[in-house]
Design a protein around this motif. Structure first.
Motif, PDB file in Angstrom:
ATOM      1  N   LEU A  95      -8.259  -3.952   0.995  1.00 22.97           N
ATOM      2  CA  LEU A  95      -8.398  -3.639  -0.422  1.00 22.97           C
ATOM      3  C   LEU A  95      -9.070  -4.840  -1.077  1.00 22.97           C
ATOM      4  CD1 LEU A  95      -4.964  -1.957  -1.238  1.00 22.97           C
ATOM      5  CD2 LEU A  95      -7.150  -0.875  -0.727  1.00 22.97           C
ATOM      6  N   PRO A  96      -9.881  -4.629  -2.107  1.00 21.11           N
ATOM      7  CA  PRO A  96     -10.589  -5.752  -2.743  1.00 21.11           C
ATOM      8  C   PRO A  96      -9.642  -6.854  -3.218  1.00 21.11           C
ATOM      9  CG  PRO A  96     -11.463  -3.677  -3.525  1.00 21.11           C
ATOM     10  CD  PRO A  96     -10.253  -3.347  -2.694  1.00 21.11           C
ATOM     11  N   VAL A  97      -8.472  -6.457  -3.671  1.00 22.16           N
ATOM     12  CA  VAL A  97      -7.407  -7.414  -4.011  1.00 22.16           C
ATOM     13  C   VAL A  97      -6.101  -6.760  -3.594  1.00 22.16           C
ATOM     14  CG1 VAL A  97      -8.593  -8.510  -5.958  1.00 22.16           C
ATOM     15  CG2 VAL A  97      -7.163  -6.515  -6.363  1.00 22.16           C
ATOM     16  N   PRO A  98      -5.099  -7.540  -3.191  1.00 20.19           N
ATOM     17  CA  PRO A  98      -3.796  -6.926  -2.911  1.00 20.19           C
ATOM     18  C   PRO A  98      -3.256  -6.257  -4.171  1.00 20.19           C
ATOM     19  CG  PRO A  98      -3.888  -9.170  -2.066  1.00 20.19           C
ATOM     20  CD  PRO A  98      -5.116  -8.977  -2.917  1.00 20.19           C
ATOM     21  N   VAL A  99      -2.633  -5.105  -3.992  1.00 19.31           N
ATOM     22  CA  VAL A  99      -2.072  -4.374  -5.125  1.00 19.31           C
ATOM     23  C   VAL A  99      -0.556  -4.524  -5.064  1.00 19.31           C
ATOM     24  CG1 VAL A  99      -1.887  -2.151  -6.280  1.00 19.31           C
ATOM     25  CG2 VAL A  99      -3.995  -2.753  -5.071  1.00 19.31           C
ATOM     26  N   PRO A 100       0.018  -5.381  -5.913  1.00 22.41           N
ATOM     27  CA  PRO A 100       1.449  -5.656  -5.828  1.00 22.41           C
ATOM     28  C   PRO A 100       2.301  -4.482  -6.300  1.00 22.41           C
ATOM     29  CG  PRO A 100       0.433  -6.947  -7.578  1.00 22.41           C
ATOM     30  CD  PRO A 100      -0.660  -6.183  -6.907  1.00 22.41           C
ATOM     31  N   LEU A 101       3.492  -4.408  -5.721  1.00 17.66           N
ATOM     32  CA  LEU A 101       4.441  -3.369  -6.095  1.00 17.66           C
ATOM     33  C   LEU A 101       4.740  -3.414  -7.590  1.00 17.66           C
ATOM     34  CD1 LEU A 101       6.390  -1.101  -5.316  1.00 17.66           C
ATOM     35  CD2 LEU A 101       8.092  -2.852  -4.793  1.00 17.66           C
ATOM     36  N   ALA A 102       4.837  -4.608  -8.152  1.00 20.03           N
ATOM     37  CA  ALA A 102       5.117  -4.735  -9.589  1.00 20.03           C
ATOM     38  C   ALA A 102       4.039  -4.041 -10.419  1.00 20.03           C
ATOM     39  CB  ALA A 102       5.225  -6.205  -9.973  1.00 20.03           C
TER      40      ALA A 102
END
Length: 181
Positions: A95-102
């Motif tokens: 993914l281009p940036v990690p997508v945090p659960l928050a």
């Protein structure tokens, strides 16, 4: 094609391990619901890999390259059949940036209808179908910033547009009002 979420502890097996290995067996799943999800996977289905525990973020997209088969890591008593299965996956792209659960929860909390996804409700489930709500959350976090419109994210963008269309109270969608009774 279906879309799935697979959770892993990055200290045990991270996205970088999958990229390094090029392909690997997704084994060790010992939850019956997760096992049924593995059994439902088909060749070519896409998987969002999610780092649990410390990172708590979606990090990459993989693809199913071998459908379920008996998990060779399962300890099976003599004379019994192996109840556990695994699949093989290969990395497609990070993914281009990690997508945090928050960020996902901020987009669609568990009290919202769109937030009623397995990942948010059953945090112990390691393999789950990726519903439109979660696709939308992942896309909403970085899609406007990075303009990515391929594969999984194109589907997420279409899902966002469809959900926005349905949510408009001043407009009726003919797709939702079927003439079949």
């Amino acid at each position: 094609m279906a879309y799935w979420l697979m959770k892993t502890e990055p200290e045990t097996y991270a996205w970088s391990n999958l990229v390094h290995d090029g392909r690997d067996r997704w084994d060790g799943v010992r939850n019956h619901s997760a096992k049924l999800n593995l059994m439902a996977m088909r060749l070519g289905d896409e998987v969002v890999l999610y780092h649990s525990v410390a990172d708590r973020a979606a990090v990459g997209v993989a693809r199913v390259v071998r459908e379920y088969y008996p998990d060779p890591t399962a300890e099976v008593p003599a004379g019994k059949s192996n109840p556990w299965v695994c699949v093989d996956i290969e990395p497609v792209r990070p993914l281009p940036v990690p997508v945090p659960l928050a960020a996902i929860k901020a987009q669609y909390g568990t009290d919202q209808p769109l937030g009623r996804v397995e990942m948010l409700r059953q945090n112990r489930l390691s393999v789950a179908p990726l519903r439109a709500a979660l696709l939308c959350s992942i896309a909403a976090v970085f899609h406007p910033l990075y303009g990515v419109e391929t594969g999984l994210l194109a589907l997420a963008s279409a899902a966002v547009r469809a959900l926005l269309e349905v949510a408009r109270p001043d407009r009726k969608s003919t797709r939702l009002n079927s003439s079949h009774t």
